[in-house]
Design an enzyme around this catalytic site. Structure first.
Site, PDB file in Angstrom:
ATOM      1  N   SER A   1     -29.492  86.956  88.679  1.00 53.80           N
ATOM      2  CA  SER A   1     -30.390  85.983  88.035  1.00 53.80           C
ATOM      3  C   SER A   1     -30.003  84.528  88.267  1.00 53.80           C
ATOM      4  CB  SER A   1     -30.456  86.234  86.535  1.00 53.80           C
ATOM      5  OG  SER A   1     -31.346  87.269  86.257  1.00 53.80           O
TER       6      SER A   1
ATOM      7  N   LYS B   1     -32.392  82.599  90.299  1.00 55.60           N
ATOM      8  CA  LYS B   1     -33.641  82.118  89.690  1.00 55.60           C
ATOM      9  C   LYS B   1     -33.626  80.597  89.497  1.00 55.60           C
ATOM     10  CE  LYS B   1     -34.196  86.443  87.107  1.00 55.60           C
ATOM     11  NZ  LYS B   1     -34.034  87.081  85.786  1.00 55.60           N
TER      12      LYS B   1
ATOM     13  N   TYR C   1     -38.326  88.416  95.522  1.00 51.00           N
ATOM     14  CA  TYR C   1     -37.515  88.320  94.300  1.00 51.00           C
ATOM     15  C   TYR C   1     -36.217  89.119  94.452  1.00 51.00           C
ATOM     16  CZ  TYR C   1     -36.100  89.387  89.485  1.00 51.00           C
ATOM     17  OH  TYR C   1     -35.373  89.564  88.324  1.00 51.00           O
TER      18      TYR C   1
ATOM     19  N   TYR D   1     -30.148  84.297  78.743  1.00 50.40           N
ATOM     20  CA  TYR D   1     -30.980  85.334  78.108  1.00 50.40           C
ATOM     21  C   TYR D   1     -31.076  85.119  76.598  1.00 50.40           C
ATOM     22  CZ  TYR D   1     -28.976  87.268  82.395  1.00 50.40           C
ATOM     23  OH  TYR D   1     -28.513  87.429  83.662  1.00 50.40           O
TER      24      TYR D   1
ATOM     25  N   VAL E   1     -26.507  89.277  86.233  1.00 51.65           N
ATOM     26  CA  VAL E   1     -25.848  90.551  85.915  1.00 51.65           C
ATOM     27  C   VAL E   1     -24.790  90.956  86.950  1.00 51.65           C
ATOM     28  CG1 VAL E   1     -27.670  91.499  84.450  1.00 51.65           C
ATOM     29  CG2 VAL E   1     -27.716  91.948  86.919  1.00 51.65           C
TER      30      VAL E   1
HETATM   31  N1  GLN Z   1     -32.203  91.245  89.858  1.00 54.34           N
HETATM   32  C1  GLN Z   1     -31.936  91.506  88.485  1.00 54.34           C
HETATM   33  C2  GLN Z   1     -33.120  92.213  87.841  1.00 54.34           C
HETATM   34  O1  GLN Z   1     -34.196  91.993  88.269  1.00 54.34           O
HETATM   35  C3  GLN Z   1     -31.613  90.229  87.811  1.00 54.34           C
HETATM   36  C4  GLN Z   1     -31.304  90.406  86.369  1.00 54.34           C
HETATM   37  C5  GLN Z   1     -30.220  89.511  85.862  1.00 54.34           C
HETATM   38  O2  GLN Z   1     -29.315  89.068  86.553  1.00 54.34           O
HETATM   39  N2  GLN Z   1     -30.273  89.315  84.576  1.00 54.34           N
HETATM   40  O3  GLN Z   1     -33.008  93.001  86.954  1.00 54.34           O
END
Ligand code: GLN
Length: 318
Positions: A76, A79, A203, A254, A272
């Site tokens: 993430s 992002k 993505y 989050y 994650v």
């Molecule tokens: N690629 C992961 C997902 O889509 C990213 C989630 C994350 O790092 N929180 O679940």
């Protein structure tokens, strides 16, 4: 009357190597806590004892401790870069902010529940639903969203070896039912401009980029430099860099963003894969990594390290 004295007025020399040592000691005290992400099987192989941390200053110095040059899966954290690239490409004047909000969700990063009542407009760009919309807009603007994220990271970090981990991407695509559900639901509300499969592919590809703490701190410096890239060119207006930092503070970790702000006091984005990228506006970008996660999906040891770093230095945005 009390006098308020800033313990760290501008220009004070900080001993970053010493602060990193303090942070690493705090991270080591968390050994054995948390769980490596298992819902993407290729991530489950990460070493839960791994830890690294790096600081890249606005002036161009870089410091690191532990496994700070070892690549890990950005997940993430990517992002953040896709959002910045949409804004840099003029996306703020496009359909971006009508298609995604700027409020914390208070729900897990991959939750589907709010999308139905909120008509396919995700709460913010950092939950999975919101990042799918951002990736979609970057795809519209560039035709090659993940490649643009990768190219930006390589250039800012000065490291052409940064790459998409094909095993992680394949594993994430194979187990990506939730993200596919989110994307289809958003599309059903007319909030995707590109085909669902293209958005999911881009993505997954940018989430699967592997880079080190060193790379990440260098690539995050544009947010500490109020929108200036490492070559001095302006990527974002100052106010846009401020806005990204603000969304990081409120939504970047989050549904634990309140707890993170309480402990660390810096804008940050986690992933994650166990990484966290934090920003000290006007001073430095700081990255920390350790794969074992808490229940919200944030690295236990990386958060502890950042907590120790800001507590020991007195540096935060507050
Ligand atoms: N690629 C992961 C997902 O889509 C990213 C989630 C994350 O790092 N929180 O679940």
């Amino acid at each position: 009357m009390d006098t308020v004295v800033d313990a760290l007025p501008g220009g004070v020399e900080l001993d970053y190597p010493q602060l990193l040592g303090t942070a690493m000691a705090a991270a080591r005290r968390e050994a054995g806590r948390g769980q490596v992400a298992g819902y993407i099987p290729a991530l489950a192989a990460a070493d839960p004892e791994g830890f690294g941390m790096a600081v890249a200053t606005v002036e161009g110095e870089v410091f690191g401790v532990g496994d700070w040059e070892r690549p890990f899966s950005l997940q993430s954290i990517s992002k953040l870069f896709s959002l910045a690239l949409v804004l840099a490409a003029g996306g703020s004047g496009s359909s971006l902010w009508t298609g995604v909000g700027r409020e914390p969700s208070g729900t897990p990063f991959n939750s589907l529940v709010q999308l139905e009542t909120e008509h396919g407009v995700p709460r913010n760009p950092f939950i999975n639903a919101g990042a799918l919309v951002v990736t979609d807009r970057l795809q519209t603007l560039t035709g090659d969203a993940a490649a643009h994220v990768l190219d930006f990271l390589r250039t800012e970090a000065g490291n052409p070896a940064i790459a998409i981990d094909a095993d992680v991407a394949a594993s994430e695509a194979e187990h990506g039912h939730r993200n596919a559900a989110l994307a289809h639901f958003i599309a059903s509300h007319g909030n995707l401009e590109n085909p669902v499969d293209d958005v999911l592919r881009e993505y997954v590809a940018h989430c699967s980029i592997a880079a080190s703490c060193r790379d990440l701190a260098l690539a995050g410096r544009f947010l500490a430099r109020h929108g200036l890239r490492s070559d001095g060119t302006r990527m974002l207006e100052r106010s846009e860099a401020k806005r990204i930092n603000a969304v990081m503070l409120t939504c970047g970790t989050y549904d634990a963003a309140g707890e993170f702000a309480f402990r660390v006091g810096l804008p940050a984005k986690s992933g994650v894969g166990g990484g966290v990228l934090a920003v000290l506006p006007g001073r430095a970008a700081i990255s920390a990594w350790s794969p074992a996660l808490d229940r919200a999906g944030n690295s236990v040891a990386a958060v502890a390290a950042l907590d120790a770093f800001t507590s020991a230095s007195g540096l935060s945005v507050f």
